[in-house]
Design a protein around this motif. Structure first.
Motif, PDB file in Angstrom:
ATOM      1  N   THR A  82       6.540   0.486   6.916  1.00 52.33           N
ATOM      2  CA  THR A  82       5.747   1.344   6.047  1.00 52.33           C
ATOM      3  C   THR A  82       5.128   2.465   6.878  1.00 52.33           C
ATOM      4  O   THR A  82       4.508   2.211   7.908  1.00 52.33           O
ATOM      5  CB  THR A  82       4.634   0.540   5.350  1.00 52.33           C
ATOM      6  OG1 THR A  82       5.235  -0.469   4.528  1.00 52.33           O
ATOM      7  CG2 THR A  82       3.777   1.445   4.477  1.00 52.33           C
ATOM      8  N   ARG A  84       3.544   5.322   5.128  1.00 52.93           N
ATOM      9  CA  ARG A  84       2.489   5.984   4.371  1.00 52.93           C
ATOM     10  C   ARG A  84       2.195   5.193   3.110  1.00 52.93           C
ATOM     11  O   ARG A  84       3.108   4.730   2.437  1.00 52.93           O
ATOM     12  CB  ARG A  84       2.896   7.417   4.004  1.00 52.93           C
ATOM     13  CG  ARG A  84       1.836   8.157   3.179  1.00 52.93           C
ATOM     14  CD  ARG A  84       2.370   9.458   2.595  1.00 52.93           C
ATOM     15  NE  ARG A  84       1.406  10.061   1.687  1.00 52.93           N
ATOM     16  CZ  ARG A  84       1.693  11.017   0.805  1.00 52.93           C
ATOM     17  NH1 ARG A  84       2.935  11.482   0.722  1.00 52.93           N
ATOM     18  NH2 ARG A  84       0.763  11.517   0.017  1.00 52.93           N
ATOM     19  N   PHE A  85       0.900   5.057   2.819  1.00 52.44           N
ATOM     20  CA  PHE A  85       0.467   4.479   1.547  1.00 52.44           C
ATOM     21  C   PHE A  85      -0.755   5.247   1.078  1.00 52.44           C
ATOM     22  O   PHE A  85      -1.713   5.414   1.827  1.00 52.44           O
ATOM     23  CB  PHE A  85       0.123   2.992   1.688  1.00 52.44           C
ATOM     24  CG  PHE A  85      -0.419   2.401   0.420  1.00 52.44           C
ATOM     25  CD1 PHE A  85       0.444   2.037  -0.607  1.00 52.44           C
ATOM     26  CD2 PHE A  85      -1.787   2.236   0.232  1.00 52.44           C
ATOM     27  CE1 PHE A  85      -0.049   1.521  -1.799  1.00 52.44           C
ATOM     28  CE2 PHE A  85      -2.284   1.719  -0.943  1.00 52.44           C
ATOM     29  CZ  PHE A  85      -1.414   1.352  -1.958  1.00 52.44           C
ATOM     30  N   SER A  86      -0.710   5.748  -0.151  1.00 53.76           N
ATOM     31  CA  SER A  86      -1.839   6.522  -0.656  1.00 53.76           C
ATOM     32  C   SER A  86      -1.997   6.333  -2.152  1.00 53.76           C
ATOM     33  O   SER A  86      -1.024   6.096  -2.877  1.00 53.76           O
ATOM     34  CB  SER A  86      -1.668   8.016  -0.336  1.00 53.76           C
ATOM     35  OG  SER A  86      -0.553   8.546  -1.038  1.00 53.76           O
ATOM     36  N   ILE A  87      -3.250   6.420  -2.621  1.00 51.88           N
ATOM     37  CA  ILE A  87      -3.589   6.445  -4.041  1.00 51.88           C
ATOM     38  C   ILE A  87      -4.391   7.723  -4.267  1.00 51.88           C
ATOM     39  O   ILE A  87      -5.484   7.872  -3.707  1.00 51.88           O
ATOM     40  CB  ILE A  87      -4.405   5.211  -4.465  1.00 51.88           C
ATOM     41  CG1 ILE A  87      -3.619   3.926  -4.171  1.00 51.88           C
ATOM     42  CG2 ILE A  87      -4.769   5.292  -5.944  1.00 51.88           C
ATOM     43  CD1 ILE A  87      -4.381   2.653  -4.498  1.00 51.88           C
ATOM     44  N   ASP A  88      -3.842   8.639  -5.057  1.00 56.74           N
ATOM     45  CA  ASP A  88      -4.457   9.950  -5.246  1.00 56.74           C
ATOM     46  C   ASP A  88      -4.769  10.190  -6.717  1.00 56.74           C
ATOM     47  O   ASP A  88      -3.944   9.876  -7.597  1.00 56.74           O
ATOM     48  CB  ASP A  88      -3.522  11.058  -4.759  1.00 56.74           C
ATOM     49  CG  ASP A  88      -3.168  10.896  -3.295  1.00 56.74           C
ATOM     50  OD1 ASP A  88      -4.097  10.838  -2.477  1.00 56.74           O
ATOM     51  OD2 ASP A  88      -1.963  10.818  -2.986  1.00 56.74           O
ATOM     52  N   TYR A 107      -3.593   8.520 -11.947  1.00 56.01           N
ATOM     53  CA  TYR A 107      -3.482   8.294 -10.501  1.00 56.01           C
ATOM     54  C   TYR A 107      -2.013   8.279 -10.094  1.00 56.01           C
ATOM     55  O   TYR A 107      -1.134   7.911 -10.885  1.00 56.01           O
ATOM     56  CB  TYR A 107      -4.127   6.964 -10.106  1.00 56.01           C
ATOM     57  CG  TYR A 107      -5.629   6.972 -10.236  1.00 56.01           C
ATOM     58  CD1 TYR A 107      -6.435   7.311  -9.159  1.00 56.01           C
ATOM     59  CD2 TYR A 107      -6.239   6.662 -11.460  1.00 56.01           C
ATOM     60  CE1 TYR A 107      -7.819   7.339  -9.280  1.00 56.01           C
ATOM     61  CE2 TYR A 107      -7.619   6.687 -11.588  1.00 56.01           C
ATOM     62  CZ  TYR A 107      -8.404   7.026 -10.499  1.00 56.01           C
ATOM     63  OH  TYR A 107      -9.763   7.060 -10.623  1.00 56.01           O
ATOM     64  N   VAL A 109       0.482   6.886  -6.920  1.00 57.05           N
ATOM     65  CA  VAL A 109       0.578   5.999  -5.766  1.00 57.05           C
ATOM     66  C   VAL A 109       1.874   6.325  -5.025  1.00 57.05           C
ATOM     67  O   VAL A 109       2.946   6.419  -5.638  1.00 57.05           O
ATOM     68  CB  VAL A 109       0.572   4.515  -6.183  1.00 57.05           C
ATOM     69  CG1 VAL A 109       0.794   3.616  -4.963  1.00 57.05           C
ATOM     70  CG2 VAL A 109      -0.744   4.180  -6.862  1.00 57.05           C
ATOM     71  N   THR A 110       1.762   6.510  -3.721  1.00 56.99           N
ATOM     72  CA  THR A 110       2.917   6.787  -2.870  1.00 56.99           C
ATOM     73  C   THR A 110       3.014   5.719  -1.790  1.00 56.99           C
ATOM     74  O   THR A 110       2.027   5.427  -1.114  1.00 56.99           O
ATOM     75  CB  THR A 110       2.800   8.165  -2.197  1.00 56.99           C
ATOM     76  OG1 THR A 110       2.703   9.181  -3.186  1.00 56.99           O
ATOM     77  CG2 THR A 110       4.009   8.449  -1.305  1.00 56.99           C
ATOM     78  N   ASN A 111       4.189   5.130  -1.663  1.00 55.81           N
ATOM     79  CA  ASN A 111       4.445   4.138  -0.611  1.00 55.81           C
ATOM     80  C   ASN A 111       5.763   4.519   0.053  1.00 55.81           C
ATOM     81  O   ASN A 111       6.824   4.462  -0.575  1.00 55.81           O
ATOM     82  CB  ASN A 111       4.516   2.726  -1.195  1.00 55.81           C
ATOM     83  CG  ASN A 111       4.261   1.662  -0.149  1.00 55.81           C
ATOM     84  OD1 ASN A 111       4.541   1.866   1.026  1.00 55.81           O
ATOM     85  ND2 ASN A 111       3.756   0.506  -0.577  1.00 55.81           N
ATOM     86  N   SER A 112       5.687   4.947   1.311  1.00 58.06           N
ATOM     87  CA  SER A 112       6.863   5.467   2.013  1.00 58.06           C
ATOM     88  C   SER A 112       7.290   4.529   3.131  1.00 58.06           C
ATOM     89  O   SER A 112       6.463   3.854   3.748  1.00 58.06           O
ATOM     90  CB  SER A 112       6.571   6.860   2.596  1.00 58.06           C
ATOM     91  OG  SER A 112       6.185   7.760   1.581  1.00 58.06           O
TER      92      SER A 112
END
Length: 228
Positions: A82, A84-88, A107, A109-112
């Protein structure tokens, strides 16, 4: 007394051969092309929802299917990481038109992930699998070498030979003699440049892939002592 004064005079004058000889510094470059044997993928899942929990739940479900697809395609667990993990928050546009404060409309959510594919014959199948499983973000594809050491050594040898050839050429042109080497410093080098980051949707269809070649480069600076 006279002997002491003579010794002091000789010390202050110093021997003529103690002066530093003249130098010249040449930079050599070497580059070796090699067929890659692995690839690194940057991909992920982006989801949206009215609440952070809803967006996260959908993202987790899609990413779980991506992990399962990667495992079924033969990608080892240690080759997935993993990155990147973000909640925007997603803001409404009402503030621009009505003057009212903007509000959170949902919202994202991105999980790369970064994935190493060590069997290039399966790279197209891996791309197919993760797309079908729900991956909808593609951040780049980079080809490389699992064991770059031998190719890097070959590039360094080529850089050293290039520096020596340049030194011999310039010494001959200037009518000087190379007396020895004062210092050697390695410069920057590496493989093919990393791809630029971009986001794109990948269609669920067979993906043709051409790996081409990667260039491994090296640079060395050598300072030579020279004399007439």
């Amino acid at each position: 007394m006279k002997s002491h004064l003579l010794a002091l005079a000789l010390f202050l004058a110093g021997p003529a051969w103690a002066e530093d000889p003249a130098t010249m510094t040449l930079t050599g470059r070497g580059e070796v092309a090699a067929t890659p044997d692995m690839a690194t993928l940057s991909l992920g899942v982006v989801t949206q929802g009215q609440s952070a929990a809803a967006a996260l739940g959908q993202n987790s479900a899609q990413l779980t299917r991506v992990f399962e697809a990667l495992a079924a395609a033969g990608v080892a667990a240690e080759d997935m990481q993993t990155t990147r993990f973000s909640i925007d928050p997603l803001w409404s546009g009402r503030g621009h038109d009505s003057g009212d404060p903007a509000e959170i409309a949902g919202y994202a959510v991105t999980n790369s992930l970064s994935i190493a594919v060590r069997d290039l014959d399966r790279l197209g199948a891996v791309l197919d699998a993760v797309t079908g499983a729900g991956a909808n973000e593609f951040g780049g594809l980079r080809f490389g070498l699992a064991e770059p050491g031998p190719v890097e050594e070959e590039a360094r040898r080529a850089a050293g030979a290039d520096a020596q050839a340049r030194a011999a050429l310039y010494a001959d042109a200037a009518g000087v003699e190379i007396l020895g080497i004062r210092s050697i410093a390695e410069g920057g080098g590496g493989g093919a440049p990393a791809p630029r980051s971009e986001r794109m949707a990948v269609a669920a269809m067979p993906v043709p892939v051409a790996e081409g070649q990667v260039n491994v480069s090296a640079q060395v600076s050598i300072t030579y002592e020279i004399g007439q």
